[in-house]
Design an enzyme around this catalytic site. Structure first.
Site, PDB file in Angstrom:
ATOM      1  N   GLU A 155      46.148 104.294  45.137  1.00 16.51           N
ATOM      2  CA  GLU A 155      46.350 104.294  46.596  1.00 16.51           C
ATOM      3  C   GLU A 155      47.432 103.303  47.024  1.00 16.51           C
ATOM      4  OE1 GLU A 155      42.468 103.886  48.429  1.00 16.51           O
ATOM      5  OE2 GLU A 155      42.103 106.025  48.146  1.00 16.51           O
TER       6      GLU A 155
ATOM      7  N   GLU B  76      40.203 111.836  43.829  1.00 17.68           N
ATOM      8  CA  GLU B  76      39.049 111.262  44.525  1.00 17.68           C
ATOM      9  C   GLU B  76      38.686 112.118  45.714  1.00 17.68           C
ATOM     10  OE1 GLU B  76      39.148 107.156  45.805  1.00 17.68           O
ATOM     11  OE2 GLU B  76      40.319 106.584  44.059  1.00 17.68           O
TER      12      GLU B  76
HETATM   13  C1  BGP Z   1      39.312 104.755  47.660  1.00 16.23           C
HETATM   14  C2  BGP Z   1      39.388 103.894  46.450  1.00 16.23           C
HETATM   15  C3  BGP Z   1      38.194 103.809  45.639  1.00 16.23           C
HETATM   16  C4  BGP Z   1      36.932 104.049  46.394  1.00 16.23           C
HETATM   17  C5  BGP Z   1      36.944 105.061  47.480  1.00 16.23           C
HETATM   18  C6  BGP Z   1      35.754 105.050  48.397  1.00 16.23           C
HETATM   19  O1  BGP Z   1      40.010 104.153  48.665  1.00 16.23           O
HETATM   20  O2  BGP Z   1      40.454 104.270  45.596  1.00 16.23           O
HETATM   21  O3  BGP Z   1      38.270 102.668  44.862  1.00 16.23           O
HETATM   22  O4  BGP Z   1      35.986 103.130  46.352  1.00 16.23           O
HETATM   23  O5  BGP Z   1      38.082 104.932  48.247  1.00 16.23           O
HETATM   24  O6  BGP Z   1      35.823 103.938  49.247  1.00 16.23           O
HETATM   25  P1  BGP Z   1      34.575 103.027  49.512  1.00 16.23           P
HETATM   26  O7  BGP Z   1      34.123 102.569  48.182  1.00 16.23           O
HETATM   27  O8  BGP Z   1      35.054 101.916  50.365  1.00 16.23           O
HETATM   28  O9  BGP Z   1      33.587 103.894  50.191  1.00 16.23           O
END
Ligand code: BGP
Length: 488
Positions: free
Chosen positions: A206, A387
C-alpha cells in the site's frame, strides 16, 4: 451456473497476511526491532501509541500515532519496548511457531497462493548491515518449503508496513537516499536465496498510504508534502532497481506493485463533485502511474510546483523508472469513498446507498469491478486482488463460528471479480483474501477485528490458547475453490 461466474483454471485462489500482524517471534531468531514492534494496540476510538524511554532520566511514556500528523517524541526520548506493556506485533498470532499447522489449514481449503511478507528486520536486524541474519533466512526457507509441499505459490511482500526501527532512528526512513541502497541489498539477498522457491514478489505494501501514514509506510516521522514526496521518490527508484535486479538474477520471477485502492464517488451529479472524486483517486493512481506506468504524471508535477515541493533526484532516476516498471499490480480493495465539493475538507461522506461494517467501512462489492477496470484500462497489466475481506467481531458458540456476514461479503466480492473477468475481459491472476486466518489489525492493533476464515483464540491483550478453529467461511471458501468459483 452461467459463464459469468467462471474463473480461469489457473486462477490463484488464496489468502493474505503480513509479518508484522501475523508472524510474531518478534524477539527471536536474531530479529531486530521493527517500527510496529514498539506500537501498542488501540481501538475504534483510540489511536495506537508509540512507547519510548528517556535514556538519561529513565522516564517512559506514550505518543499517539495519528494519520497525517508528524510523530514528535519528547527530547532525548527513544522508541522502546517497555515492561508490562503488550505489543501486538511482537506476538502476532505466532505463525513463527505455528507455520506448519497454518499452512496445512490453507492447503485443506485448497489454497493455490499464500500471501505473506518477509520481515525486513529478521533478515537485516538494523537494516544497514553488510551481512544478512542467516537464522532469519532459514526461517523463511522452512516456510517456503512447507508451502511447496502442498504446491502453494507464495506471494511475498518485501516490506509490509514495517522496516527496521534503526533505519528510522538513524536515517529518518525512506527520506534518506541511503535507504535505497539498503533495500537493494535486502532485495538481492531475497532474490538470490529464494529465486527457485518464490515467483511472485511485491515491493511495498500500500505504497500510496505514505500520504496518510509516512511512519508506518516509509519509516518517516515527519508529515510534510516535501518529506513524503522525497521518500516516495526514493521508493520509486528502489522499486525500479528491484525489477532490474530481478531481471539480472532470474527473470522468471515477477515483481508487482501494491496499491491501496478505493474508488471515490462524487456525492452527486454536480460536475464539481466528480472533479473532486477524480482528484482524490489520483492520490492513489499517482503511485501506480510512476511504479507501473513508468513516469511522473503531469498533475503531480503541477501539484508539487503549487506546494513548493522540490525533489532531490539523480540523473539516472527517471530513466530507471521508465525502463523498469512493475510487471503486475497487486491491490487491496475493501471499500469505496464518497466526496462532495460542498464539504471538500471531509475525506469521506456517508454513502446513502451502502451499508457499513462495524468499523465504519462501506460494504461495496462493486468497488472491485470498478477498480479492476480502472487499473486494467490504464496500464494493461495483469492484476491481483491481494487483499479484500470483512473485519468483524466473531462469537464462538459451542466451538463453532457462524460467520454468514463474512460469507455474504466474500460471495459478493467473488461475483464482482467474476464480472470483471467475464464481462469486461480484465486479466486477473488471483485473489488472496485478507487475513484468511485471524491476525492483528493494522489500523487499530486489535485482535477482535477479525477477517479470518480460521479463528485464532486470542484476545486484544494477547491472552488465549492460540488454538485455530475453522469458521463456517472456511468450508464455504473450500467449496468455492474446488468449484472454480461456480459454487458460491
Ligand atoms: C490494509 C493492510 C493490511 C490490513 C488491512 C486491513 O491496509 O495492508 O495490513 O491489515 O488493510 O486493515 P485493518 O487491519 O486496519 O482492518
Amino acid at each position: 451456473m452461467t459463464d459469468t461466474f467462471r474463473f480461469p483454471e489457473n486462477f490463484l485462489w488464496g489468502g493474505a497476511t503480513a509479518a508484522n500482524q501475523y508472524e510474531g517471534g518478534g524477539m527471536e531468531g536474531g530479529k531486530g526491532l521493527s517500527i510496529c514492534d514498539v506500537l501498542t494496540g488501540g481501538s475504534k476510538t483510540r489511536s495506537r501509541q508509540m512507547t519510548w524511554i528517556n535514556r538519561t532520566t529513565g522516564e517512559t511514556g506514550y505518543t499517539a500515532l495519528r494519520p497525517r500528523t508528524s510523530l514528535v517524541l519528547p527530547e532525548n526520548a527513544e522508541p522502546a519496548v517497555l515492561d508490562n506493556e503488550y505489543y501486538p506485533s511482537l506476538k502476532g498470532v505466532d505463525f513463527y511457531h505455528h507455520y506448519k499447522e497454518d499452512i496445512a489449514l490453507a492447503a485443506e481449503m485448497g489454497f493455490k497462493a499464500f500471501r505473506m511478507s518477509v520481515n525486513w528486520a529478521r533478515i537485516f536486524p538494523q537494516g544497514d548491515e553488510e551481512e544478512p541474519n542467516e537464522e532469519g533466512l532459514q526461517f523463511y526457507d522452512s516456510v517456503f518449503d512447507e508451502l511447496k509441499k502442498y504446491d502453494i505459490e507464495p506471494l511475498v511482500t518485501m516490506c509490509h508496513y514495517e522496516m527496521p526501527l534503526a533505519l528510522t532512528l538513524r536515517y529518518g526512513g525512506w527520506s534518506d537516499r541511503r535507504v535505497v541502497g539498503f533495500f537493494e541489498r535486502y532485495a538481492k539477498v531475497l532474490f538470490t536465496r529464494y529465486q527457485h522457491k518464490v515467483k511472485y514478489w511485491l515491493t511495498f505494501n500500500e505504497i500510496d498510504n505514505i500520504a496518510n501514514f509516512p511512519l508506518i509506510c516509509a519509516g518517516v516521522p515527519e508529515y510534510s508534502p516535501q518529506a513524503i514526496a522525497q521518500a516516495a521518490h526514493h521508493m520509486f527508484v528502489a522499486s525500479a532497481k528491484t525489477v532490474k535486479l530481478k531481471n539480472e538474477i532470474n527473470p522468471d520471477m515477477m515483481v508487482g506493485q501494491m496499491l491501496a485502492y478505493m474508488p471515490v464517488y462524487g456525492y452527486s451529479c454536480n460536475p464539481k463533485d466528480q472533479l473532486l472524486a477524480m482528484e482524490r483517486e489520483r492520490d492513489a493512481l499517482f503511485f501506480s502511474d510512476v511504479q507501473v506506468g513508468g513516469f511522473y504524471p503531469a498533475y503531480k508535477l503541477k501539484e508539487y510546483e503549487r506546494n513548493g515541493v522540490v525533489l532531490e533526484t539523480e540523473e539516472e532516476d527517471f530513466e530507471l523508472i521508465r525502463k523498469y516498471p512493475c510487471e503486475f499490480i497487486g491491490f487491496s480493495c475493501y471499500k469505496s469513498m464518497c466526496v462532495s465539493s460542498e464539504e471538500p475538507e471531509k475525506r469521506n461522506l456517508k454513502n446513502p446507498y451502502l451499508k457499513e461494517s462495524e468499523w465504519g467501512w462501506t460494504i461495496d462489492p462493486d468497488c472491485l469491478r470498478l477498480t479492476l477496470n480502472e487499473l486494467y484500462d490504464r496500464y494493461h497489466k495483469p492484476l491481483w486482488i491481494v487483499e479484500n475481506g470483512l473485519g468483524a467481531e466473531d462469537t464462538v458458540v459451542d466451538g463453532k463460528i457462524h460467520d454468514d456476514y463474512r460469507i455474504d461479503y466474500l460471495r459478493d466480492s467473488v461475483k464482482s471479480i467474476a464480472q470483471a473477468i467475464n464481462l469486461d475481459g480484465v486479466e486477473v491472476i488471483g485473489l488472496t483474501v485478507w487475513g484468511w486466518i485471524d491476525i492483528i489489525s493494522a489500523g487499530t492493533g486489535e485482535m477482535k477485528k477479525r477477517y479470518g476464515l480460521v479463528y485464532v483464540d486470542m484476545d486484544d491483550e494477547g491472552r488465549g490458547s492460540l488454538k485455530r478453529i475453522r469458521k463456517d467461511s472456511f468450508w464455504w471458501y473450500q467449496k468455492v475453490i474446488r468449484s472454480h468459483g461456480t459454487e458460491l
